[in-house]
Write an enzyme that holds these catalytic residues in place. Structure first.
Site: not given
Ligand code: GRF
Length: 219
Positions: A34-35, A87, A112, A114, A129, A131, A167, A196
């Site tokens: 969740g960062t 899904r 994580m 689809i 999203n 990535h 993606d 990010e």
């Molecule tokens: C990130 O690196 C993002 O690019 C990928 O999943 C990771 C999630 O990291 N899709 P966090 O949970 O936000 O720390």
């Protein structure tokens, strides 16, 4: 390269943050630590990103994002995908949750799983999203591992609109970071995540300008 002072290669300059008629009403989806979710929250609370996080949805019991939401006082809903027959059924529940909270756009911040057209079509052009690669290279799972295995020297991250193909949607923003000698997944991941956390709020603000001007055009 082994000098951390080269840890930034090409990243977008953050200009003036746009202001909207009213704050963007965001839903956020996360499966991990969740960062990125917290980076969005921080950009909002420091007055940069003109938005509100109406709800965080997580699909992994006990994931770090839940504890962050509790600490930050953000509504969090756990949706266990294993309890849904398909899904699509899971995505119908996500759409209901977001609509109940008045969400106008959704940020997948480390989701994580689809997603299906059920979710994508409910937020046309308004589902984004992040990535951990410079798309279109290294799509799918373990992008960082793929990148190290390929022996490239520049890695990075991408924020993009979500389409049916994984993606693959239109790119909103990217940042590049070098791969340094002795890098492993953890070190490279940390370097990518630093970018990010900068890129996701900024790309959300840029996308927000488009979302709001489209709303005005439609009346
Ligand atoms: C990130 O690196 C993002 O690019 C990928 O999943 C990771 C999630 O990291 N899709 P966090 O949970 O936000 O720390």
């Amino acid at each position: 390269m082994d000098d951390e002072c080269y840890s930034t290669l090409i990243v977008p300059a953050i200009g003036t943050w746009p202001r909207f008629d009213s704050p963007l009403r965001l839903g956020v989806m996360a499966s991990g630590t969740g960062t990125n979710f917290e980076a969005l929250h921080n950009a909002i609370t420091c007055g940069d990103l003109d938005a509100q996080i109406r709800v965080l949805v997580v699909n992994k019991a006990g994931c770090g994002a839940i504890a962050r939401a509790e600490r930050l006082g953000i509504r969090c809903e756990f949706k266990d995908h294993r309890l849904f027959p398909t899904r699509e059924a899971m995505d119908e529940e996500l759409v209901r949750t977001f609509q109940n909270e008045g969400v106008e756009a959704v940020v997948m911040a480390g989701w994580m799983r689809i997603v299906t057209p059920v979710l994508i079509d409910a937020f046309p052009g308004k589902l984004i999203n992040i990535h951990p690669s410079l798309l279109p290279s290294f799509k799918g799972m373990d992008a960082i591992g793929q990148c190290l295995a390929a022996g490239v020297t520049i890695a990075g991250c991408t924020v993009h609109e979500v389409l049916n193909d994984v993606d693959a949607g239109p790119i909103l923003a990217q940042a590049a970071v070098p791969i340094l000698s002795g890098d492993n997944r953890d070190r490279l991941n940390r370097r990518i995540q630093t970018q990010e956390h900068r890129l996701l709020p900024w790309a959300t603000a840029l996308a927000g300008q488009r979302w709001r001007s489209a709303t005005r055009t439609q009346g």
